[in-house]
Design a protein around this motif. Structure first.
Motif, PDB file in Angstrom:
ATOM      1  N   SER A  80       1.450  -5.319   2.269  1.00 27.92           N
ATOM      2  CA  SER A  80       2.731  -5.886   1.825  1.00 27.92           C
ATOM      3  C   SER A  80       2.747  -6.269   0.352  1.00 27.92           C
ATOM      4  CB  SER A  80       3.054  -7.124   2.669  1.00 27.92           C
ATOM      5  OG  SER A  80       2.018  -8.097   2.558  1.00 27.92           O
ATOM      6  N   GLN A  81       1.591  -6.543  -0.244  1.00 26.89           N
ATOM      7  CA  GLN A  81       1.536  -6.969  -1.647  1.00 26.89           C
ATOM      8  C   GLN A  81       1.182  -5.822  -2.598  1.00 26.89           C
ATOM      9  OE1 GLN A  81       2.349 -10.279  -2.168  1.00 26.89           O
ATOM     10  NE2 GLN A  81       2.693 -10.223   0.044  1.00 26.89           N
ATOM     11  N   TRP A  82       1.052  -4.603  -2.046  1.00 29.44           N
ATOM     12  CA  TRP A  82       0.513  -3.526  -2.855  1.00 29.44           C
ATOM     13  C   TRP A  82       1.395  -3.169  -4.045  1.00 29.44           C
ATOM     14  CZ3 TRP A  82      -3.452  -1.674  -4.770  1.00 29.44           C
ATOM     15  CH2 TRP A  82      -3.543  -0.381  -5.284  1.00 29.44           C
ATOM     16  N   GLN A  83       2.693  -3.170  -3.869  1.00 33.77           N
ATOM     17  CA  GLN A  83       3.565  -2.798  -4.984  1.00 33.77           C
ATOM     18  C   GLN A  83       3.388  -3.758  -6.154  1.00 33.77           C
ATOM     19  OE1 GLN A  83       7.669  -2.218  -3.974  1.00 33.77           O
ATOM     20  NE2 GLN A  83       8.300  -1.864  -6.099  1.00 33.77           N
ATOM     21  N   GLU A  84       3.356  -5.050  -5.862  1.00 33.68           N
ATOM     22  CA  GLU A  84       3.160  -6.038  -6.933  1.00 33.68           C
ATOM     23  C   GLU A  84       1.775  -5.895  -7.557  1.00 33.68           C
ATOM     24  OE1 GLU A  84       2.552 -10.811  -7.715  1.00 33.68           O
ATOM     25  OE2 GLU A  84       2.854 -10.060  -5.666  1.00 33.68           O
ATOM     26  N   PHE A  85       0.749  -5.807  -6.718  1.00 36.60           N
ATOM     27  CA  PHE A  85      -0.611  -5.776  -7.230  1.00 36.60           C
ATOM     28  C   PHE A  85      -0.878  -4.510  -8.045  1.00 36.60           C
ATOM     29  CE2 PHE A  85      -2.396  -8.624  -3.598  1.00 36.60           C
ATOM     30  CZ  PHE A  85      -1.753  -9.717  -4.157  1.00 36.60           C
ATOM     31  N   SER A  86      -0.429  -3.351  -7.562  1.00 32.99           N
ATOM     32  CA  SER A  86      -0.691  -2.106  -8.281  1.00 32.99           C
ATOM     33  C   SER A  86       0.087  -2.051  -9.592  1.00 32.99           C
ATOM     34  CB  SER A  86      -0.344  -0.901  -7.401  1.00 32.99           C
ATOM     35  OG  SER A  86       1.029  -0.915  -7.034  1.00 32.99           O
ATOM     36  N   THR A  87       1.290  -2.636  -9.602  1.00 33.81           N
ATOM     37  CA  THR A  87       2.106  -2.639 -10.818  1.00 33.81           C
ATOM     38  C   THR A  87       1.548  -3.577 -11.874  1.00 33.81           C
ATOM     39  OG1 THR A  87       4.086  -2.126  -9.538  1.00 33.81           O
ATOM     40  CG2 THR A  87       4.419  -3.065 -11.738  1.00 33.81           C
ATOM     41  N   ASN A  88       1.059  -4.740 -11.418  1.00 34.85           N
ATOM     42  CA  ASN A  88       0.613  -5.777 -12.348  1.00 34.85           C
ATOM     43  C   ASN A  88      -0.892  -5.759 -12.600  1.00 34.85           C
ATOM     44  OD1 ASN A  88       3.256  -6.698 -12.581  1.00 34.85           O
ATOM     45  ND2 ASN A  88       3.037  -8.102 -10.854  1.00 34.85           N
ATOM     46  N   LEU A 130      -5.527   5.249   2.575  1.00 34.78           N
ATOM     47  CA  LEU A 130      -5.891   4.666   1.284  1.00 34.78           C
ATOM     48  C   LEU A 130      -4.683   4.712   0.374  1.00 34.78           C
ATOM     49  CD1 LEU A 130      -9.377   6.300   0.584  1.00 34.78           C
ATOM     50  CD2 LEU A 130      -8.957   3.853   0.798  1.00 34.78           C
ATOM     51  N   VAL A 131      -4.472   3.634  -0.382  1.00 35.55           N
ATOM     52  CA  VAL A 131      -3.330   3.612  -1.298  1.00 35.55           C
ATOM     53  C   VAL A 131      -3.760   3.477  -2.754  1.00 35.55           C
ATOM     54  CG1 VAL A 131      -1.681   2.762   0.400  1.00 35.55           C
ATOM     55  CG2 VAL A 131      -3.055   1.122  -0.912  1.00 35.55           C
ATOM     56  N   GLY A 132      -5.050   3.229  -3.012  1.00 32.50           N
ATOM     57  CA  GLY A 132      -5.467   3.116  -4.404  1.00 32.50           C
ATOM     58  C   GLY A 132      -6.948   2.872  -4.572  1.00 32.50           C
ATOM     59  N   VAL A 190      -3.348   5.485  -7.808  1.00 28.31           N
ATOM     60  CA  VAL A 190      -2.342   4.882  -6.920  1.00 28.31           C
ATOM     61  C   VAL A 190      -1.614   6.024  -6.224  1.00 28.31           C
ATOM     62  CG1 VAL A 190      -0.240   3.497  -6.769  1.00 28.31           C
ATOM     63  CG2 VAL A 190      -2.047   2.849  -8.387  1.00 28.31           C
ATOM     64  N   GLY A 191      -1.556   5.983  -4.905  1.00 27.16           N
ATOM     65  CA  GLY A 191      -0.907   7.055  -4.154  1.00 27.16           C
ATOM     66  C   GLY A 191      -1.149   6.892  -2.676  1.00 27.16           C
ATOM     67  N   SER A 192      -1.392   7.990  -1.994  1.00 24.53           N
ATOM     68  CA  SER A 192      -1.629   7.958  -0.554  1.00 24.53           C
ATOM     69  C   SER A 192      -2.651   9.025  -0.196  1.00 24.53           C
ATOM     70  CB  SER A 192      -0.329   8.189   0.223  1.00 24.53           C
ATOM     71  OG  SER A 192      -0.564   8.144   1.617  1.00 24.53           O
TER      72      SER A 192
END
Length: 488
Positions: A55-63, A127-129, A157-159
């Motif tokens: 759930s936090q991946w978008q924030e964490f990967s962006t920042n 895996l997402v990153g 970052v991906g899938s």
């Protein structure tokens, strides 16, 4: 994160209970031949869930960050050990052992380090990153949740499909499973896409001068050791306990490499049960009840050195080499490790392929000459290794320089007494010079502690004296009291 916290381990890794029991619970350590507080820490690899369902991946990967929950604990750095974390999470003791939760918090704060690799996952199959840790842990109270964070350079970052049936734990140290780490690294082995960043951590330079500043060996003996290693490709550092054999072995490798590069060094320790299957390759049981052929550390290390297009030197270090059954462990490798047979190939016992030991692989073994339980070293090993004797270095220029810097009358008195003690040990026909007391026993990382000398004397040389002169207790007691008086 309830699901993340509740799941037990499901694949390769040992259970949390074993990790809990094996891991140290405090920072106490003794100065010994195998402890090196200044040693560059090898890189570790972690499997990580960025929140329930990522759930936090978008924030964490962006920042460029990662974090874990358990916000009710506040700042993780406030907890001195894992038991204090457990008590804070469950003061009433009604929620079970909570080992997974406690271990995740402790490892995130204290065991993860800059340069470690993190694989972010979503659930058990994706895996997402992948990224590299670039900061220590810190507490950000202004965040709404996941207030304990680290900076991470996410270079992918991906899938991707996650091999195996991964655990649902928040954080798992997968470093011990080299095969699994290699599998994950192969997934990300492609060149980075445009715009992706790759952080390269510069290595600290290390040369002959660096070695001589840290290891109490003369320049002449260092040059002789390097020539021996170059000529034989295999050497054994032999000596009594506490002379810094492990410390010297790693720094010898660094000095030849030219940098403190742990990626080109691997270390194992032999023991009576160690076998060819542990060292080279063998069949291991699987969860399904079958067996799979698993490559050992020496096979993988040689493969890595062979694939180095620059043919840079690689160093395989074996602690307690004389504790193992050499013929049982090395098998056909006994011939292949010889300097003049490095390009020859033999068919492996367990695999339908031929194998050779690359010329750029150097083997450094350590042997404790005071171990009474060991048989005479295998002649076949003696013929293939060059032997280099390491003795206590109390009278070396490096040790005396350190002694002057400490400027402690008690230390000076103790050193003088240990020099006398070593002379007595060397003259004892039942012991000899191989049982002398090494200089590294007197090293302390906390020299501002007035009691460190007394602690060192009680923990290190006195137990050895009780063992050396078990049939002469009066003599052991006489020397023990002399050392105690010197250190007080």
């Amino acid at each position: 994160l309830a699901q993340d916290r509740a799941e037990p381990f499901q694949f390769w890794t040992p259970g949390v209970e074993e990790l809990w029991k094996a891991a140290p619970t405090d920072s106490a350590s003794s100065a010994s031949d195998s402890i090196d507080l200044n040693e560059p820490r090898p890189r570790r690899y972690w499997l990580y869930s960025p929140g329930k369902g990522a759930s936090q991946w978008q924030e964490f990967s962006t920042n460029g960050m990662m974090g874990i929950a358990w916000d009710e604990l506040g700042d993780f750095s406030a907890y001195p050990n894992r038991e204090s974390i457990r008590q804070q999470l469950d003061p009433e003791g009604t929620r079970g052992s909570m080992m997974n939760d406690v271990l995740a918090v402790w490892q995130f704060q204290n065991e993860m380090a800059v340069g470690d690799i993190v694989y972010a996952k979503h659930g058990k199959s994706k895996l997402v990153g992948r990224g590299e840790v670039t900061s220590d842990a810190r507490y950000e109270p202004e965040r709404d949740s996941f207030k304990n964070v680290r900076s991470v350079s996410w270079d992918h970052v991906g899938s991707w499909e996650l091999p195996g049936n991964a655990v649902l734990k928040t954080l798992t140290d997968i470093t011990p499973d080299h095969d699994y780490v290699d599998t994950l690294e192969e997934i990300f082995a492609d060149e980075p896409e445009p715009g992706e960043s790759v952080v390269v951590t510069p290595l600290s330079r290390y040369d002959k001068t660096s070695f001589l500043n840290e290891v109490y060996l003369s320049e002449e003996r260092y040059d002789r050791l390097c020539r021996l290693l170059t000529r034989k490709k295999n050497v054994i550092l032999a000596g009594p306990p506490g002379v810094g054999k492990t410390y010297a072995a790693k720094r010898l490798a660094f000095s030849i490499i030219g940098a403190q590069d742990p990626s080109r060094i691997q270390m194992v320790q032999f023991h009576q049960s160690y076998s060819y299957e542990d060292f080279m390759m063998g069949y291991r049981p699987t969860e399904s009840g079958g067996f799979t052929l698993t490559e050992g550390p020496f096979y993988r290390f040689c493969d890595r050195a062979r694939n180095d297009t620059s043919k840079r030197p690689y160093f395989f270090i074996i602690d307690e080499i004389n504790r193992g059954n050499i013929s049982k462990i090395f098998g056909e490798l006994l011939m292949l490790i010889e300097a003049d047979k490095r390009r020859e190939k033999l068919r492996l016992l367990y695999k339908n392929e031929t194998f050779s030991v690359p010329p750029n692989v150097y083997i450094i073994g350590m042997m404790n000459t005071a171990d009474r339980s060991l048989a005479v070293l295998d002649y076949a090993l003696r013929r293939r290794f060059g032997f280099f004797q390491m003795d206590p270095a109390f009278k070396s220029s490096g040790f005396m320089r350190w002694q002057r810097e400490i400027d402690s009358p008690a230390l000076d008195h103790l050193v003088a007494d240990i020099i006398d003690l070593n002379a007595a040990i060397a003259e004892d026909p039942a012991l000899g010079s191989g049982f002398m007391i090494g200089h590294s026993f007197l090293y302390s990382p906390t020299n501002d502690d007035d009691g460190w000398l007394e602690s060192v004397v009680e923990v290190e040389p006195i137990p050895l004296l009780d063992e050396y002169w078990f049939d002469e207790p009066a003599r052991a007691q006489e020397w023990a009291e002399r050392l105690r008086n010197a250190a007080s």
